[in-house]
Design a protein around this motif. Structure first.
Motif, PDB file in Angstrom:
ATOM      1  N   LYS A   1      12.487   1.836 -23.178  1.00  9.04           N
ATOM      2  CA  LYS A   1      13.730   2.005 -22.449  1.00  9.04           C
ATOM      3  C   LYS A   1      14.783   1.191 -23.193  1.00  9.04           C
ATOM      4  O   LYS A   1      14.518   0.057 -23.628  1.00  9.04           O
ATOM      5  CB  LYS A   1      13.598   1.499 -21.013  1.00  9.04           C
ATOM      6  N   ILE A   2      15.975   1.759 -23.340  1.00  7.32           N
ATOM      7  CA  ILE A   2      17.027   1.143 -24.142  1.00  7.32           C
ATOM      8  C   ILE A   2      18.173   0.710 -23.242  1.00  7.32           C
ATOM      9  O   ILE A   2      18.729   1.527 -22.497  1.00  7.32           O
ATOM     10  CB  ILE A   2      17.528   2.117 -25.214  1.00  7.32           C
TER      11      ILE A   2
ATOM     12  N   ARG B   1       8.029  -0.063 -22.671  1.00  5.54           N
ATOM     13  CA  ARG B   1       8.627  -1.194 -23.384  1.00  5.54           C
ATOM     14  C   ARG B   1      10.136  -1.189 -23.153  1.00  5.54           C
ATOM     15  O   ARG B   1      10.727  -0.148 -22.877  1.00  5.54           O
ATOM     16  CB  ARG B   1       8.316  -1.083 -24.877  1.00  5.54           C
ATOM     17  N   LEU B   2      10.752  -2.346 -23.302  1.00  6.91           N
ATOM     18  CA  LEU B   2      12.185  -2.499 -23.049  1.00  6.91           C
ATOM     19  C   LEU B   2      12.840  -3.181 -24.238  1.00  6.91           C
ATOM     20  O   LEU B   2      12.318  -4.178 -24.753  1.00  6.91           O
ATOM     21  CB  LEU B   2      12.400  -3.336 -21.779  1.00  6.91           C
ATOM     22  N   ILE B   3      13.972  -2.644 -24.681  1.00  9.78           N
ATOM     23  CA  ILE B   3      14.749  -3.298 -25.733  1.00  9.78           C
ATOM     24  C   ILE B   3      16.210  -3.355 -25.302  1.00  9.78           C
ATOM     25  O   ILE B   3      16.758  -2.377 -24.779  1.00  9.78           O
ATOM     26  CB  ILE B   3      14.595  -2.581 -27.092  1.00  9.78           C
TER      27      ILE B   3
ATOM     28  N   ASP C   1      19.421   4.166 -21.918  1.00  8.82           N
ATOM     29  CA  ASP C   1      19.028   4.328 -20.516  1.00  8.82           C
ATOM     30  C   ASP C   1      19.911   3.521 -19.576  1.00  8.82           C
ATOM     31  O   ASP C   1      20.089   3.887 -18.413  1.00  8.82           O
ATOM     32  CB  ASP C   1      17.567   3.902 -20.340  1.00  8.82           C
ATOM     33  N   TYR C   2      20.434   2.403 -20.054  1.00  7.52           N
ATOM     34  CA  TYR C   2      21.250   1.514 -19.226  1.00  7.52           C
ATOM     35  C   TYR C   2      22.416   0.998 -20.066  1.00  7.52           C
ATOM     36  O   TYR C   2      22.278   0.791 -21.279  1.00  7.52           O
ATOM     37  CB  TYR C   2      20.439   0.304 -18.740  1.00  7.52           C
TER      38      TYR C   2
ATOM     39  N   ALA D   1      31.497   0.545 -24.897  1.00  7.25           N
ATOM     40  CA  ALA D   1      30.052   0.504 -24.618  1.00  7.25           C
ATOM     41  C   ALA D   1      29.566   1.797 -23.969  1.00  7.25           C
ATOM     42  O   ALA D   1      28.465   2.274 -24.262  1.00  7.25           O
ATOM     43  CB  ALA D   1      29.725  -0.689 -23.728  1.00  7.25           C
ATOM     44  N   GLY D   2      30.379   2.385 -23.094  1.00 11.78           N
ATOM     45  CA  GLY D   2      29.993   3.630 -22.432  1.00 11.78           C
ATOM     46  C   GLY D   2      29.888   4.775 -23.417  1.00 11.78           C
ATOM     47  O   GLY D   2      28.958   5.592 -23.346  1.00 11.78           O
ATOM     48  N   ARG D   3      30.827   4.834 -24.345  1.00 11.75           N
ATOM     49  CA  ARG D   3      30.762   5.870 -25.386  1.00 11.75           C
ATOM     50  C   ARG D   3      29.505   5.699 -26.230  1.00 11.75           C
ATOM     51  O   ARG D   3      28.784   6.664 -26.514  1.00 11.75           O
ATOM     52  CB  ARG D   3      32.000   5.774 -26.268  1.00 11.75           C
ATOM     53  N   VAL D   4      29.220   4.471 -26.636  1.00 10.36           N
ATOM     54  CA  VAL D   4      28.036   4.207 -27.460  1.00 10.36           C
ATOM     55  C   VAL D   4      26.761   4.570 -26.699  1.00 10.36           C
ATOM     56  O   VAL D   4      25.838   5.179 -27.248  1.00 10.36           O
ATOM     57  CB  VAL D   4      28.019   2.728 -27.905  1.00 10.36           C
ATOM     58  N   ALA D   5      26.719   4.211 -25.415  1.00 14.74           N
ATOM     59  CA  ALA D   5      25.534   4.516 -24.604  1.00 14.74           C
ATOM     60  C   ALA D   5      25.306   6.018 -24.500  1.00 14.74           C
ATOM     61  O   ALA D   5      24.166   6.496 -24.593  1.00 14.74           O
ATOM     62  CB  ALA D   5      25.684   3.912 -23.213  1.00 14.74           C
ATOM     63  N   ARG D   6      26.384   6.767 -24.294  1.00 11.04           N
ATOM     64  CA  ARG D   6      26.248   8.232 -24.204  1.00 11.04           C
ATOM     65  C   ARG D   6      25.744   8.820 -25.517  1.00 11.04           C
ATOM     66  O   ARG D   6      24.826   9.643 -25.532  1.00 11.04           O
ATOM     67  CB  ARG D   6      27.600   8.873 -23.842  1.00 11.04           C
ATOM     68  N   GLU D   7      26.350   8.393 -26.610  1.00 11.70           N
ATOM     69  CA  GLU D   7      26.032   9.006 -27.898  1.00 11.70           C
ATOM     70  C   GLU D   7      24.666   8.583 -28.426  1.00 11.70           C
ATOM     71  O   GLU D   7      23.994   9.363 -29.109  1.00 11.70           O
ATOM     72  CB  GLU D   7      27.138   8.700 -28.899  1.00 11.70           C
TER      73      GLU D   7
END
Length: 206
Positions: free
Chosen positions: A91-92, A2-4, A113-114, A103-109
């Protein structure tokens, strides 16, 4: 699988716009507001808008930008929601028309996935320009590409603003969270906890 897809600013974190927040931090909002009005009047395209905005910060230190990005707080239940989604085969993807410094900080923490966002260019540790990777209508095209690549059985989009409507149109289910006036989804919620409740209902029979 699934994808969100999530918007970032106003959806996962409390800052509503990294562009506006940095203008206010650096005292450039009055000029930034003029550029926004030019864009919404159709007088300049998104790439030009981003270029003009970033030009107001030329020479600003990268440390100043990251200091602001690191100070932004999450909305309640963000981490718990991501754990739940991963446990249930999602997949997020984070799709932001804001800036990658946040956005990069939020994605890491949040262990996304993307992540897609506009990227400030730094030279010798100072702002030198911008790469406008996600324009005002660009989220829909990005989500469409992800769907073609991943072929998910279910695609959900969560956001709050007009620039999220293009990804809402690509999703099977659109969730508007504390939306701006005039922004509608299949569901309207006030919290990330409610997003989980809707997703639980969607996958219950799958």
């Amino acid at each position: 699988m699934r994808l969100i897809a999530f918007d970032v600013e106003g959806t996962l974190v409390k800052a509503r716009s990294s562009w506006v927040e940095l203008h206010k931090k650096f005292g450039t909002w009055e000029k930034g507001k003029e550029y926004a009005e030019l864009f919404f009047a159709g007088k300049i395209d998104y790439a030009k808008w981003a270029e003009l905005d970033a030009s107001l910060w030329l020479g600003r230190k990268k440390e100043e930008i990251l200091e602001w990005a690191d100070s932004v707080e999450y909305n309640d239940y963000a981490f718990e929601l991501m754990d739940f989604l991963r446990e249930n085969g999602f997949k997020i993807a984070l799709l932001s028309s804001g800036l990658m410094c946040l956005a990069g900080r939020v994605a890491r923490e949040l262990k996304a996935d993307y992540v897609f966002a506009n990227e400030l260019v730094f030279k010798d540790g100072k702002v030198a320009g911008v790469i406008p990777a996600v324009d005002f209508e660009g989220k829909g095209a990005i989500l469409r590409r992800l769907k073609e690549e991943l072929k998910p059985e279910l695609t959900v989009a969560v956001g709050d603003g007009f620039n999220d409507l293009s990804m809402f149109r690509e999703a099977d289910v659109a969730i508007a969270i504390n939306p701006h006036e005039g922004v509608e989804g299949d569901h309207v919620v006030e919290s990330l906890r409610e997003v989980r409740e809707i997703v639980e209902g969607l996958i219950g029979g799958r």
